[in-house]
Design a protein around this motif. Sequence first.
Motif, PDB file in Angstrom:
ATOM      1  N   ALA A 237       0.825  -1.213   0.000  1.00 32.15           N
ATOM      2  CA  ALA A 237       0.000   0.000   0.000  1.00 32.15           C
ATOM      3  C   ALA A 237       0.855   1.258   0.000  1.00 32.15           C
ATOM      4  CB  ALA A 237      -0.941   0.005   1.200  1.00 32.15           C
ATOM      5  N   ALA A 238       1.934   1.232   0.758  1.00 31.64           N
ATOM      6  CA  ALA A 238       2.814   2.399   0.855  1.00 31.64           C
ATOM      7  C   ALA A 238       3.470   2.741  -0.481  1.00 31.64           C
ATOM      8  CB  ALA A 238       3.884   2.158   1.919  1.00 31.64           C
ATOM      9  N   GLN A 239       3.564   1.777  -1.382  1.00 33.85           N
ATOM     10  CA  GLN A 239       4.188   1.988  -2.691  1.00 33.85           C
ATOM     11  C   GLN A 239       3.212   2.561  -3.725  1.00 33.85           C
ATOM     12  OE1 GLN A 239       7.487   1.048  -3.794  1.00 33.85           O
ATOM     13  NE2 GLN A 239       7.872   1.011  -1.600  1.00 33.85           N
ATOM     14  N   LEU A 240       1.914   2.451  -3.459  1.00 33.46           N
ATOM     15  CA  LEU A 240       0.904   2.838  -4.450  1.00 33.46           C
ATOM     16  C   LEU A 240       0.691   4.343  -4.469  1.00 33.46           C
ATOM     17  CD1 LEU A 240      -1.733   0.062  -3.672  1.00 33.46           C
ATOM     18  CD2 LEU A 240      -0.176   0.152  -5.643  1.00 33.46           C
ATOM     19  N   PRO A 241       0.415   4.901  -5.645  1.00 32.24           N
ATOM     20  CA  PRO A 241       0.042   6.311  -5.709  1.00 32.24           C
ATOM     21  C   PRO A 241      -1.214   6.543  -4.856  1.00 32.24           C
ATOM     22  CG  PRO A 241       0.378   5.417  -7.916  1.00 32.24           C
ATOM     23  CD  PRO A 241       0.404   4.260  -6.962  1.00 32.24           C
ATOM     24  N   ALA A 242      -1.379   7.752  -4.363  1.00 35.35           N
ATOM     25  CA  ALA A 242      -2.425   8.075  -3.383  1.00 35.35           C
ATOM     26  C   ALA A 242      -3.820   7.585  -3.782  1.00 35.35           C
ATOM     27  CB  ALA A 242      -2.453   9.575  -3.119  1.00 35.35           C
ATOM     28  N   LEU A 243      -4.288   7.915  -4.969  1.00 32.88           N
ATOM     29  CA  LEU A 243      -5.653   7.514  -5.341  1.00 32.88           C
ATOM     30  C   LEU A 243      -5.757   6.028  -5.637  1.00 32.88           C
ATOM     31  CD1 LEU A 243      -7.017  10.529  -7.397  1.00 32.88           C
ATOM     32  CD2 LEU A 243      -7.332   9.975  -4.982  1.00 32.88           C
ATOM     33  N   VAL A 244      -4.695   5.419  -6.128  1.00 31.37           N
ATOM     34  CA  VAL A 244      -4.688   3.966  -6.333  1.00 31.37           C
ATOM     35  C   VAL A 244      -4.706   3.283  -4.966  1.00 31.37           C
ATOM     36  CG1 VAL A 244      -3.428   2.007  -7.318  1.00 31.37           C
ATOM     37  CG2 VAL A 244      -3.556   4.179  -8.575  1.00 31.37           C
ATOM     38  N   ARG A 245      -4.011   3.862  -4.002  1.00 29.26           N
ATOM     39  CA  ARG A 245      -4.040   3.332  -2.634  1.00 29.26           C
ATOM     40  C   ARG A 245      -5.456   3.422  -2.066  1.00 29.26           C
ATOM     41  NH1 ARG A 245       0.483   5.375  -0.715  1.00 29.26           N
ATOM     42  NH2 ARG A 245      -0.429   7.417  -0.440  1.00 29.26           N
ATOM     43  N   GLY A 246      -6.178   4.473  -2.412  1.00 30.35           N
ATOM     44  CA  GLY A 246      -7.572   4.587  -1.992  1.00 30.35           C
ATOM     45  C   GLY A 246      -8.424   3.466  -2.561  1.00 30.35           C
ATOM     46  N   ILE A 247      -8.203   3.139  -3.816  1.00 33.08           N
ATOM     47  CA  ILE A 247      -8.918   2.012  -4.442  1.00 33.08           C
ATOM     48  C   ILE A 247      -8.549   0.723  -3.717  1.00 33.08           C
ATOM     49  CG2 ILE A 247      -9.093   0.607  -6.545  1.00 33.08           C
ATOM     50  CD1 ILE A 247      -8.566   3.256  -8.124  1.00 33.08           C
ATOM     51  N   TYR A 248      -7.286   0.557  -3.428  1.00 32.77           N
ATOM     52  CA  TYR A 248      -6.768  -0.643  -2.762  1.00 32.77           C
ATOM     53  C   TYR A 248      -7.478  -0.881  -1.424  1.00 32.77           C
ATOM     54  CZ  TYR A 248      -2.808  -3.491  -0.811  1.00 32.77           C
ATOM     55  OH  TYR A 248      -1.992  -4.445  -0.264  1.00 32.77           O
ATOM     56  N   PHE A 249      -7.678   0.186  -0.671  1.00 33.68           N
ATOM     57  CA  PHE A 249      -8.285   0.049   0.660  1.00 33.68           C
ATOM     58  C   PHE A 249      -9.810   0.162   0.654  1.00 33.68           C
ATOM     59  CE2 PHE A 249      -3.995   1.070   2.403  1.00 33.68           C
ATOM     60  CZ  PHE A 249      -3.866  -0.061   3.181  1.00 33.68           C
ATOM     61  N   GLU A 250     -10.398   0.561  -0.457  1.00 33.21           N
ATOM     62  CA  GLU A 250     -11.848   0.713  -0.531  1.00 33.21           C
ATOM     63  C   GLU A 250     -12.549  -0.588  -0.109  1.00 33.21           C
ATOM     64  OE1 GLU A 250     -15.197   1.696  -3.962  1.00 33.21           O
ATOM     65  OE2 GLU A 250     -13.155   1.187  -4.519  1.00 33.21           O
ATOM     66  N   GLY A 251     -13.454  -0.483   0.841  1.00 38.28           N
ATOM     67  CA  GLY A 251     -14.237  -1.632   1.273  1.00 38.28           C
ATOM     68  C   GLY A 251     -13.491  -2.645   2.124  1.00 38.28           C
ATOM     69  N   TRP A 252     -12.275  -2.317   2.540  1.00 40.06           N
ATOM     70  CA  TRP A 252     -11.458  -3.259   3.301  1.00 40.06           C
ATOM     71  C   TRP A 252     -12.082  -3.528   4.660  1.00 40.06           C
ATOM     72  CZ3 TRP A 252      -6.917  -1.939   6.802  1.00 40.06           C
ATOM     73  CH2 TRP A 252      -6.212  -3.093   7.152  1.00 40.06           C
ATOM     74  N   LYS A 253     -12.117  -4.808   5.029  1.00 36.55           N
ATOM     75  CA  LYS A 253     -12.631  -5.233   6.333  1.00 36.55           C
ATOM     76  C   LYS A 253     -11.508  -5.999   7.031  1.00 36.55           C
ATOM     77  CE  LYS A 253     -17.241  -5.440   4.485  1.00 36.55           C
ATOM     78  NZ  LYS A 253     -18.296  -6.293   3.990  1.00 36.55           N
ATOM     79  N   PRO A 254     -10.710  -5.295   7.824  1.00 35.89           N
ATOM     80  CA  PRO A 254      -9.521  -5.909   8.421  1.00 35.89           C
ATOM     81  C   PRO A 254      -9.802  -7.183   9.215  1.00 35.89           C
ATOM     82  CG  PRO A 254      -9.604  -3.560   8.922  1.00 35.89           C
ATOM     83  CD  PRO A 254     -10.866  -3.904   8.213  1.00 35.89           C
ATOM     84  N   LEU A 255     -10.951  -7.281   9.839  1.00 34.77           N
ATOM     85  CA  LEU A 255     -11.252  -8.471  10.636  1.00 34.77           C
ATOM     86  C   LEU A 255     -11.534  -9.694   9.767  1.00 34.77           C
ATOM     87  CD1 LEU A 255     -13.433  -6.902  13.472  1.00 34.77           C
ATOM     88  CD2 LEU A 255     -10.986  -7.474  13.506  1.00 34.77           C
ATOM     89  N   GLU A 256     -11.762  -9.473   8.471  1.00 39.38           N
ATOM     90  CA  GLU A 256     -12.052 -10.578   7.555  1.00 39.38           C
ATOM     91  C   GLU A 256     -10.850 -10.952   6.684  1.00 39.38           C
ATOM     92  OE1 GLU A 256     -15.589  -9.769   5.315  1.00 39.38           O
ATOM     93  OE2 GLU A 256     -16.667  -9.117   7.107  1.00 39.38           O
ATOM     94  N   THR A 257      -9.733 -10.280   6.874  1.00 38.27           N
ATOM     95  CA  THR A 257      -8.564 -10.545   6.053  1.00 38.27           C
ATOM     96  C   THR A 257      -7.360 -10.755   6.954  1.00 38.27           C
ATOM     97  OG1 THR A 257      -8.162  -8.178   5.853  1.00 38.27           O
ATOM     98  CG2 THR A 257      -9.384  -9.193   4.084  1.00 38.27           C
ATOM     99  N   PRO A 258      -6.301 -11.335   6.511  1.00 34.76           N
ATOM    100  CA  PRO A 258      -6.130 -11.848   5.154  1.00 34.76           C
ATOM    101  C   PRO A 258      -6.859 -13.172   4.949  1.00 34.76           C
ATOM    102  CG  PRO A 258      -4.189 -12.349   6.451  1.00 34.76           C
ATOM    103  CD  PRO A 258      -5.111 -11.525   7.332  1.00 34.76           C
ATOM    104  N   VAL A 259      -7.049 -13.504   3.699  1.00 32.57           N
ATOM    105  CA  VAL A 259      -7.647 -14.779   3.320  1.00 32.57           C
ATOM    106  C   VAL A 259      -6.685 -15.880   3.754  1.00 32.57           C
ATOM    107  CG1 VAL A 259      -8.276 -16.203   1.321  1.00 32.57           C
ATOM    108  CG2 VAL A 259      -8.918 -13.778   1.392  1.00 32.57           C
TER     109      VAL A 259
END
Length: 141
Positions: free
Chosen positions: A57-79
Amino acid sequence: MNTTISGFTQAADQAQEWVNELAEDLGWSERRAHRLLRSVLHALRDWLPEAEMADLAAQLPALVRGIYFEGWKPLETPVRDRRKEQFVARIQHDMASDPLDEPDWAIAAVFGLLDRHLDQGEIAQVRTSMKKALRQLWPTH
């Protein structure tokens, strides 16, 4: 990150460049390429161990990082069951309204995009943390 309007505009331009590049790589519309990029980023985020997910995530451009984290549910991940078949099935599910004829090729195109734009040391760590079958979709130099 630059928090001025010009910084936001630059971040938007960079995200659009990534989508455009992926669309060109695949010969697809920008809309379809964006959906695929989003889907693969979400699956990758959930397939990676937490520390590696955060490093990527730290490597991704700001808005791409936003897409990356969109809808993230930390308690359900990692797979926990991180097999290639489940990864591909997740992407296929996300793209159900516009199915992928060649999902491995499409996923590899996203991995190729990341490979071209991110630090190679980080990419090596991401690849190493993947199961071998999924790792084989990632381009190598």
